[in-house]
Design an enzyme around this catalytic site. Structure first.
Site, PDB file in Angstrom:
ATOM      1  N   ASP A  40      31.361  37.720  29.238  1.00 30.79           N
ATOM      2  CA  ASP A  40      30.684  38.318  30.394  1.00 30.79           C
ATOM      3  C   ASP A  40      29.270  37.758  30.583  1.00 30.79           C
ATOM      4  OD1 ASP A  40      29.766  39.515  28.099  1.00 30.79           O
ATOM      5  OD2 ASP A  40      29.782  41.559  28.900  1.00 30.79           O
ATOM      6  N   TYR A 127      43.335  42.717  38.503  1.00 30.27           N
ATOM      7  CA  TYR A 127      43.578  41.933  37.291  1.00 30.27           C
ATOM      8  C   TYR A 127      44.272  40.616  37.642  1.00 30.27           C
ATOM      9  CZ  TYR A 127      45.935  40.383  33.030  1.00 30.27           C
ATOM     10  OH  TYR A 127      46.420  39.615  31.997  1.00 30.27           O
ATOM     11  N   LYS A 131      42.768  36.747  37.339  1.00 31.35           N
ATOM     12  CA  LYS A 131      43.460  35.749  36.511  1.00 31.35           C
ATOM     13  C   LYS A 131      43.844  34.523  37.344  1.00 31.35           C
ATOM     14  CE  LYS A 131      44.591  36.042  32.622  1.00 31.35           C
ATOM     15  NZ  LYS A 131      43.871  35.569  31.401  1.00 31.35           N
TER      16      LYS A 131
END
Length: 285
Positions: A40, A127, A131
């Site tokens: 992050d 999600y 991805k």
């Protein structure tokens, strides 16, 4: 001696890779978790990787809390998309080879036949979206990379469907499991062996590949198999997705076609139930 760096050291895949590599004296491995490589904090990734100067990076780390991603959009995007881009930039600049793990959630689930690598992508949750952006960033910055999409991952390590089912079936007399989402599970150890095999082969064929265990089942079928193999008493009810709403939508059909990886790397993919038996035997030891 080959130097191999693995992200997501504490995850299911990372833990299985650690087991496979621990006896090897012909390679040097670096297993990095959040403390050693904060995905992050994208600005620090390049320098962080430079310390190790790896020949190969297996990028298995990711933000995988599918439902939480719906509200933690920025964090999921940083970890799954931007960090993957930074790792790819590093590999392009320093000549490292990258194997990155992606997901069946890049698809919308509207197919009815096993999905090939060039099937149309159209994620239906955050999600899957992050991805997919990660895949695109990897291919943009380091087109020589290998991306492996996988699905329904479980292992003796970490939290997963198999362990949750074992716990619930031991605690309760009856449970309900969704029967209208179709795919095939992936034993993380099988995937780890495939990745090790690709690196060991000395043959590098870049691009996107699909990998899960053989067979086609629903989550309900998966749960019933766990119950049968472990001789548990719990009653399992089949329910539709509509009866179990979640913050993130799931693809209804995400069965992956594995022909490409099997043909390219001469890999034999185990049948899902055989791998499940193997994992459950390990857990009971």
């Amino acid at each position: 001696m080959k130097k191999i760096l693995i992200t997501g050291a504490a995850g299911q895949l990372g833990s299985e890779l650690r087991d496979l590599y621990k006896e090897r004296t012909d390679v040097t491995t670096f297993f990095l978790d959040r403390e050693q490589l904060a995905l992050d904090d994208t600005a620090s990734i390049k320098e962080g990787l430079k310390e190790y100067n790896p020949d190969f990076i297996i990028h298995g780390a990711g933000y995988t809390a599918v439902d939480r991603a719906e509200s933690e959009i920025e964090l999921a995007d940083k970890v799954n998309h931007l960090a993957s881009g930074e790792i790819a930039k590093y590999c392009a600049a320093y000549g490292a080879k990258l194997i990155a793990i992606s997901t069946d959630y890049v698809f919308d689930g509207n197919s009815s036949s096993p999905l090939k690598e060039d099937a149309e992508v159209n994620p239906i949750n955050i999600y899957g979206e992050t991805k997919l952006k990660g895949e695109q960033a990897i291919l943009r910055y380091c087109p020589e990379s290998i991306i492996i999409r996988t699905a329904w991952v479980y292992s003796t390590y970490g939290n997963n469907f198999v362990k949750t089912m074992l716990r619930l079936m031991n605690e309760r007399n009856e449970i309900s499991v969704i029967n209208d989402q179709i795919g095939s599970p992936t034993y993380a150890r099988d995937l780890a062996q495939t990745i090790v095999g690709i690196i060991d082969s000395g043959s590098w064929n870049s691009g996107i590949y699909h990998y899960s265990n053989e067979g086609e089942i629903s989550w309900y079928d998966f749960a019933v198999a766990i119950k049968e193999i472990k001789n548990l008493e719990c009653t399992i009810h089949a329910i539709p997705t509509t009866a179990y709403p979640t913050p993130a939508k799931r693809p209804k059909f995400s069965l992956l076609n594995k022909s490409k990886i099997k043909d390219t790397y001469a890999i034999t993919v185990p049948y899902w139930r055989d791998s499940l038996v193997e994992m459950l035997n390990k857990i009971s030891l």
